[in-house]
Enzyme design. Structure first.
Site, PDB file in Angstrom:
ATOM      1  CG  ASP A 128      -3.879   4.990  -2.745  1.00  0.00           C
ATOM      2  OD1 ASP A 128      -2.903   4.480  -2.177  1.00  0.00           O
ATOM      3  OD2 ASP A 128      -5.050   4.855  -2.337  1.00  0.00           O
ATOM      4  CG  ASP A 172      -1.864   1.126   1.287  1.00  0.00           C
ATOM      5  OD1 ASP A 172      -1.981   1.850   0.274  1.00  0.00           O
ATOM      6  OD2 ASP A 172      -2.518   1.316   2.326  1.00  0.00           O
TER       7      ASP A 172
END
Ligand SMILES: *[C@@H]1O[C@H](CO)[C@@H](O)[C@H](O)[C@H]1NC(C)=O
Ligand SMILES: *[C@@H]1O[C@H](CO)[C@@H](O)[C@H](O)[C@H]1NC(C)=O
Length: 490
Positions: free
Chosen positions: A364, A164
């Protein structure tokens, strides 16, 4: 076609008489070329099946790299994964959970001044400010969809971690799970079996690296951490150090991570998270000497294929990586921000006021569907719908999407407009078919335009992971740039 026939006819009539007329024929053909070439340049014509995952894993061959440490990336719910195999289809729930992540990301920008850290009686403080959203059992967390396997401890234990770029701290569930652990596919990491494990003491500078004031268990001077994610998932426990093994030849000693004693929410299956954010505690900063703050990944086009996450190298061969400057948002330095200023649909630039993207854009790995400012999204939708007028629009039960098509009656191939992002520095990211149309996996042949509009103009534009599929995405933090190369996974 009409032009050709008439001009052919004319030229045949006058061919013997007039050289000029054959020139005219050539001119007419040229016009035909000009008319057709742009349309194939500006649309994707694809086999519907190429947008769908297969039930068997077909790993990509692109994993082996000569430089850097390369890990295989798999989709948590695809056939290449050991996790959640028999757990049914997650396509819709992934999209539903995605909004919780986006709300969490935006809340990290707007709650800066609020003293949000929660202090438990044993000194645990939550590292990041939180929005409180109920975690409903059985739902899936968008944060955790792409998984890599790393080794932790000595001897090493293999752990599947969600990676992430929107989070900093790496953590895994740890024995003895003093409060609570959810079920994961591998054995839970047991620090008492690792000869290289140590707790971080409260007085150490490592402890003060935690973003907000870390917690401390006074009796043993053990530094503690706590993170809450936007969907109600959480982890807390001891802030620790151990040896992290990426590949046989790539080992990071004294890697700081969270040894989770109380974990819950939607990470089910995965052992924890690998934080690739920009804060000191992320692996990118912890291994800065080794990898020079350079990493890259490729996310596969479907859940049944694989990609890679490479540290210390810009990844795949290819070479044609286009770079855009990496920006830091003053409101949250942890995110990878860039300057997106234009979008084209079917070769036409959308008319977008220059101020439309002023809240900033981040890239992201954990957000699934790209979020655009409301005005930009409506312009995109209008142009896309116009070009797709030959296909029936349908409504679905997935709230995030409002432009979905029933492609079941369209035979095996579909044609839809290309979409490209224009980024500062001259980079153009021409999205692949699977980055434009999202398969709802409802067996009805329903595919949706894989974008959504923000509902508040202060919200960030987010370049999500569906749109990043198959690109070699290079994060060159040292060089202050982010790059995109086509065909990264193949
Ligand atoms: C780490 O700290 C916890 C809590 O104080 C303690 O129970 C545990 O034994 C410590 N582990 C080591 C290896 O020191
Ligand atoms: C600290 O206390 C909280 C609240 O009682 C508890 O949930 C948590 O498990 C404790 N953390 C540690 C590291 O013992």
């Amino acid at each position: 076609m009409g032009i050709i026939h008439i001009s052919s006819f004319l030229s045949y009539c006058f061919l013997a008489l007039c050289l000029l007329c054959s020139l005219e024929k050539a001119f007419a053909l040229q016009r035909k070329d000009l008319k057709e070439t742009p349309s194939s340049q500006h649309t994707h014509t694809v086999q519907l099946s190429s947008l769908l995952p297969s039930s068997i894993c077909s790993p990509s061959s692109s994993v082996a790299k000569d430089k850097g440490a390369s890990l295989k990336v798999i989709h948590k719910y695809g056939p290449c994964s050991q996790l959640h195999r028999d757990d049914g289809d997650h396509t819709k729930s992934i999209v539903r959970q995605d909004q919780a992540r986006v709300d969490w990301i935006n809340s990290r920008l707007f709650k800066k001044s609020v003293p949000a850290a929660t202090v438990a009686s044993n000194g645990t403080r939550y590292e990041q400010d939180a929005t409180t959203l109920p975690a409903k059992p059985g739902q899936v967390l968008g944060t955790g969809n792409y998984i890599v396997t790393v080794g932790l401890g000595t001897p090493k234990e293999d752990l599947s971690l969600a990676f992430d770029t929107g989070s900093d701290l790496t953590w895994t569930q740890c024995q003895p799970c003093a409060k609570s652990c959810y079920s994961q596919s591998e054995a839970i990491f047991d620090p008492s079996k690792s000869t290289s494990y140590s707790n971080v003491s409260c007085a150490s500078t490592d402890c003060s690296q935690l973003k907000s004031d870390p917690g401390c268990i006074e009796e043993t001077s053990t530094c503690t951490y706590g993170v809450r994610y936007g969907d109600g998932s959480y982890t807390e426990g001891y802030f620790s150090k151990d040896r992290l093994t990426l590949t046989q030849s790539d080992v990071i000693d004294n890697f700081l991570f969270g040894c989770g004693q109380n974990n819950g929410g939607l990470f089910r299956g995965a052992a924890g998270l690998l934080g690739l954010g920009r804060n000191e505690v992320s692996i990118v900063e912890q291994a800065a000497d080794k990898y020079n703050r350079l990493f890259s990944y490729c996310l596969p086009s479907t859940t049944s294929s694989t990609g890679y996450l490479t540290f210390g190298d810009s990844g795949g061969g290819g070479g044609s990586v286009q770079y855009t400057p990496l920006i830091t948002l003053s409101r949250s330095a942890s995110f990878y921000a860039l300057n997106l200023f234009g979008i084209s649909v079917g070769g036409r630039q959308l008319e977008i006021p220059p101020t439309a993207f002023q809240s900033g854009t981040i890239i992201d790995s954990g957000t699934v569907i790209t979020r655009l400012p409301a005005a930009v999204y409506s312009a995109l939708r209008l142009e896309f719908r116009t070009e797709m007028s030959g296909y029936p629009l349908v409504s679905t039960d997935v709230e995030l999407f409002d432009t979905c098509y029933d492609l079941s009656g369209s035979g095996r191939t579909v044609e839809f407009p290309k979409i490209a992002f224009s980024l500062a520095g001259g980079a153009t990211v021409d999205l692949v078919p699977s980055g434009i149309m999202y398969d709802l996996s409802d067996s009805q042949g329903t595919f949706c335009l894989a974008f959504a509009g923000n509902n508040d103009e202060r919200q960030l534009t987010i370049f999500g992971n569906v749109q990043q599929k198959t690109f070699q995405v290079v994060y060159d933090v040292g060089g202050a740039r982010v790059g995109f190369g086509p065909g990264g996974c193949s």
